[in-house]
Design an enzyme around this catalytic site. Structure first.
Site, PDB file in Angstrom:
ATOM      1  N   ASN A   9     -17.907  44.017   3.644  1.00  0.00           N
ATOM      2  CA  ASN A   9     -16.551  43.662   3.213  1.00  0.00           C
ATOM      3  C   ASN A   9     -15.610  44.118   4.327  1.00  0.00           C
ATOM      4  O   ASN A   9     -15.345  45.308   4.461  1.00  0.00           O
ATOM      5  CB  ASN A   9     -16.215  44.371   1.896  1.00  0.00           C
ATOM      6  CG  ASN A   9     -14.757  44.187   1.507  1.00  0.00           C
ATOM      7  OD1 ASN A   9     -14.062  43.321   2.055  1.00  0.00           O
ATOM      8  ND2 ASN A   9     -14.291  44.992   0.563  1.00  0.00           N
ATOM      9  N   LYS A  11     -12.537  43.650   4.632  1.00  0.00           N
ATOM     10  CA  LYS A  11     -11.158  43.903   4.172  1.00  0.00           C
ATOM     11  C   LYS A  11     -10.171  43.247   5.140  1.00  0.00           C
ATOM     12  O   LYS A  11     -10.495  42.229   5.734  1.00  0.00           O
ATOM     13  CB  LYS A  11     -10.903  45.405   4.018  1.00  0.00           C
ATOM     14  CG  LYS A  11     -12.009  46.104   3.234  1.00  0.00           C
ATOM     15  CD  LYS A  11     -11.596  47.462   2.778  1.00  0.00           C
ATOM     16  CE  LYS A  11     -12.790  48.180   2.191  1.00  0.00           C
ATOM     17  NZ  LYS A  11     -12.416  49.298   1.353  1.00  0.00           N
ATOM     18  N   HIS A  94     -12.454  43.320  -6.642  1.00  0.00           N
ATOM     19  CA  HIS A  94     -12.543  44.563  -5.865  1.00  0.00           C
ATOM     20  C   HIS A  94     -11.476  45.532  -6.374  1.00  0.00           C
ATOM     21  O   HIS A  94     -10.384  45.120  -6.753  1.00  0.00           O
ATOM     22  CB  HIS A  94     -12.342  44.260  -4.379  1.00  0.00           C
ATOM     23  CG  HIS A  94     -12.663  45.432  -3.505  1.00  0.00           C
ATOM     24  ND1 HIS A  94     -11.784  46.467  -3.318  1.00  0.00           N
ATOM     25  CD2 HIS A  94     -13.770  45.747  -2.802  1.00  0.00           C
ATOM     26  CE1 HIS A  94     -12.340  47.375  -2.522  1.00  0.00           C
ATOM     27  NE2 HIS A  94     -13.556  46.955  -2.187  1.00  0.00           N
ATOM     28  N   GLU A  96      -9.481  47.360  -4.934  1.00  0.00           N
ATOM     29  CA  GLU A  96      -8.180  47.282  -4.237  1.00  0.00           C
ATOM     30  C   GLU A  96      -7.338  46.143  -4.798  1.00  0.00           C
ATOM     31  O   GLU A  96      -6.112  46.232  -4.853  1.00  0.00           O
ATOM     32  CB  GLU A  96      -8.419  47.143  -2.716  1.00  0.00           C
ATOM     33  CG  GLU A  96      -8.893  48.470  -2.130  1.00  0.00           C
ATOM     34  CD  GLU A  96      -9.758  48.359  -0.895  1.00  0.00           C
ATOM     35  OE1 GLU A  96      -9.805  47.287  -0.267  1.00  0.00           O
ATOM     36  OE2 GLU A  96     -10.416  49.364  -0.560  1.00  0.00           O
ATOM     37  N   GLU A 166     -18.878  49.956  -7.637  1.00  0.00           N
ATOM     38  CA  GLU A 166     -18.138  50.649  -6.598  1.00  0.00           C
ATOM     39  C   GLU A 166     -17.231  51.702  -7.227  1.00  0.00           C
ATOM     40  O   GLU A 166     -16.107  51.385  -7.661  1.00  0.00           O
ATOM     41  CB  GLU A 166     -17.280  49.660  -5.805  1.00  0.00           C
ATOM     42  CG  GLU A 166     -18.068  48.598  -5.075  1.00  0.00           C
ATOM     43  CD  GLU A 166     -17.330  48.130  -3.836  1.00  0.00           C
ATOM     44  OE1 GLU A 166     -17.929  48.168  -2.765  1.00  0.00           O
ATOM     45  OE2 GLU A 166     -16.153  47.754  -3.934  1.00  0.00           O
ATOM     46  N   GLY A 172     -14.038  54.205   0.888  1.00  0.00           N
ATOM     47  CA  GLY A 172     -13.261  54.566   2.070  1.00  0.00           C
ATOM     48  C   GLY A 172     -12.939  56.050   2.158  1.00  0.00           C
ATOM     49  O   GLY A 172     -12.111  56.471   2.966  1.00  0.00           O
ATOM     50  N   SER A 211     -18.611  54.107   0.576  1.00  0.00           N
ATOM     51  CA  SER A 211     -19.039  54.969   1.691  1.00  0.00           C
ATOM     52  C   SER A 211     -20.547  54.915   1.931  1.00  0.00           C
ATOM     53  O   SER A 211     -21.154  55.940   2.267  1.00  0.00           O
ATOM     54  CB  SER A 211     -18.553  56.398   1.481  1.00  0.00           C
ATOM     55  OG  SER A 211     -17.123  56.426   1.440  1.00  0.00           O
TER      56      SER A 211
HETATM   57  C1  PEP Z   1     -15.599  48.480  -0.154  1.00  0.00           C
HETATM   58  O1  PEP Z   1     -14.426  48.404   0.115  1.00  0.00           O
HETATM   59  O2  PEP Z   1     -16.135  47.582  -0.814  1.00  0.00           O
HETATM   60  C2  PEP Z   1     -16.338  49.648   0.320  1.00  0.00           C
HETATM   61  C3  PEP Z   1     -17.482  49.936  -0.233  1.00  0.00           C
HETATM   62  O3  PEP Z   1     -15.752  50.387   1.315  1.00  0.00           O
HETATM   63  P1  PEP Z   1     -16.392  51.654   2.096  1.00  0.00           P
HETATM   64  O4  PEP Z   1     -17.814  51.328   2.424  1.00  0.00           O
HETATM   65  O5  PEP Z   1     -15.551  51.797   3.321  1.00  0.00           O
HETATM   66  O6  PEP Z   1     -16.280  52.810   1.176  1.00  0.00           O
END
Ligand code: PEP
Length: 248
Positions: A9, A11, A94, A96, A166, A172, A211
């Site tokens: 992803n 972003k 997601h 976000e 998630e 992040g 992460s």
């Molecule tokens: C994401 O935004 O879907 C995600 C998993 O981000 P990160 O791996 O940076 O935590």
């Protein structure tokens, strides 16, 4: 037998030049991968992905879609448009988008349906905040997020979705759910899916996101109900993304 899916992803990151280097780096480093691979790019770069990735081992997808089919929805991007530029996947719900764009469980469910109808595979994201985890609400929160989707799609559509767990507090932040913590939620999600269709639930890919990095991917992916990863930060570096693909 479920195949592992490693999906990036990106972003709101990238540029024509940076993406070209990243995609070339990923493609040149792939050595007969035994998993499915995808990158979810910002919409302006989907045609670039199509040009660079067509006929190869890496699929591409978008990060959101409109709930509407077509028409006077300025700024929106339809499922058909995503198909037009060859997308296989689209991320839906997601955290976000839920947090910054007020996307409700119901809207996420409708977007999931829209994606399925267009022949896209939605990667449906669910996850709890830190406050929800700390107050013991994880199961209830992800259960409600999943239920809204399951109430909207047909049992036959289960074979056309991917789910991503998630935990919001792990995205992040460098904090990762332990493999056991993630497995617990993945198993709960699969039970939810099984309430709709037992056989189909056994085949749904449930990804972990939050992460995931080269140094923790292997132990997460070893868990029985973790069928891949949705990767944010580590998907922006070809070496890291390839290392996760190798771990899979
Ligand atoms: C994401 O935004 O879907 C995600 C998993 O981000 P990160 O791996 O940076 O935590």
């Amino acid at each position: 037998m479920r195949r592992t899916l490693i999906a990036g992803n990106w972003k709101m990151n990238g540029s024509l030049a940076a993406n070209a280097a990243l995609l070339a780096g990923i493609q040149s480093g792939l050595d007969q991968p035994s998993c499915d691979i995808a990158v979810c790019a910002p919409a302006p770069y989907l045609a670039q992905c199509q040009a660079a990735l067509s006929g190869g081992l890496v699929a591409w997808g978008a990060q959101d879609l409109s709930v509407h089919e077509s028409g006077a929805y300025t700024g929106e991007i339809s499922a058909a448009m995503l198909r037009d530029v060859g997308c296989r996947y689209v991320i839906v719900g997601h955290s976000e988008r839920r947090a910054y764009h007020g996307e409700s469980n119901e809207l996420v469910a409708q977007k999931t349906l829209r994606a399925i109808k267009a022949g896209l595979t939605p990667i449906v994201c669910v996850g709890e905040t830190l406050a929800e985890r700390e107050s013991g609400q994880t199961g209830q929160v992800v259960g409600q997020q999943m239920d809204a989707v399951l109430a909207t799609i047909a049992a036959a559509d289960l074979s056309n979705i991917v789910v991503a767990y998630e935990p919001v507090w792990a995205i992040g932040t460098g904090k990762t759910a332990t493999p056991q913590m993630a497995q617990e939620v993945h198993s709960l999600l699969r039970k939810k899916l099984a309430e709709k269709d037992v056989a189909a639930a056994a085949n749904v890919q449930i990804l972990y996101g939050g992460s995931m990095k080269p140094d923790n991917a292997k132990e997460l992916l070893a868990m029985p109900d973790i069928d891949g990863g949705l990767i944010g930060g580590a998907a922006l570096k070809a070496t890291d993304f390839l290392a996760i693909i190798r771990a899979a």
